[in-house]
Motif scaffolding. Sequence first.
Motif, short mmCIF file in Angstrom:
data_model
loop_
_atom_site.label_atom_id
_atom_site.label_comp_id
_atom_site.label_asym_id
_atom_site.label_seq_id
_atom_site.Cartn_x
_atom_site.Cartn_y
_atom_site.Cartn_z
N ARG A 166 60.89 9.40 13.43
CA ARG A 166 59.77 9.77 12.89
C ARG A 166 58.46 8.88 12.98
N PRO A 167 57.34 9.51 13.28
CA PRO A 167 57.00 11.02 13.06
C PRO A 167 57.55 11.82 14.24
N ARG A 168 57.68 11.33 15.08
CA ARG A 168 58.31 11.82 16.36
C ARG A 168 58.91 10.76 17.48
N LEU A 169 59.67 11.40 18.46
CA LEU A 169 60.11 10.39 19.45
C LEU A 169 58.90 9.87 20.27
N PRO A 170 59.06 8.66 20.69
CA PRO A 170 57.81 7.74 21.38
C PRO A 170 57.51 8.38 22.54
N PHE A 171 56.21 8.23 22.98
CA PHE A 171 55.51 8.78 24.07
C PHE A 171 55.23 7.56 24.87
N ALA A 172 55.69 7.30 26.27
CA ALA A 172 55.21 6.42 27.24
C ALA A 172 54.39 7.04 28.25
N VAL A 173 52.88 6.70 28.09
CA VAL A 173 51.98 7.38 28.96
C VAL A 173 51.66 6.98 30.10
#
Length: 300
Positions: A166-173
């Motif tokens: 939460r709040p969502r899965l992590p982004f690796a940009v």
Amino acid sequence: MSLRLSTVILPYRRWSEGGRSAWMRAEELGFHTAYSYDHLSWRSFRDGPWFGAIPTLTAAAAVTDRLRLGTLVTSPNFRHPVTLAKELISLDDISGGRVTLGIGAGGTGFDATALGQEPWSPRERADRFAEFVPLLDRLLTEDAVSHEGRFYSAHEARNIPGCVQRPRLPFAVAATGPRGLELAARYGQAWVTTGDPKLYETGTPEQSVEALRGQVGKLSEACAAAGRDVADLHKILLTGFTPDRSRPLDSLDAFVDFAGRHQELGFTEIVIHWPIPDSDFAADHKVFEQIAMETTAQLG
């Protein structure tokens, strides 16, 4: 911040013929995360076996307990935010909240034309990425989403119950340009780079370090503009694409020196390729395992 050591396992082997055992061994070796490339085919592997990233990661989730799993990287080349969100929520659930989404703008490789389209220009890739990431963020955090965009639309797309994380899965940009770095600063829990590709053929390791120092500086500027502390983002270096190539995997000492120099730049995670014989990722597997087990203790 202590250094994380991760690996990327290319999906070129049948699950029953070495695929399964590699993911299980990655957990045993203590890697923080094991990633897979999210391509339809890739470079010299195009005419050989190559399996899908999401099903592979789902299978890996079923045979591991602690290992984080992820893509390096998913792109809009053949993905749509609505269907991708559904798959990611499912994978996050199956894995018990162990998924990181590596995401980038994509390039001009085989994926760029596999669906029959003309390759997108760099500007269109950037435009699509700038729409893709915010929409995916909404799809992973809201129960129902409607959106009419220039490139992507969603009509009452439902994603209940949402991510385990939460709040969502992590982004690796993954980003080096200003627009991508802005997205990393706004939406990323991590930032990914492979270094400066212009230095790969003729550059030196010292020039690569300076180029990476410059990229970290630009990320800091993007975070400042977004009102965010750059220290909040993990900084991931995917190795194998700098002038060092595979030399850091020649010995434990060589790798500790390489990792230490990049840790000083602010990198918090180093990703090394699982050895593949007779390829650009060939390496002595015993040395690779020694690096996996001993590096983080030496660097702290």
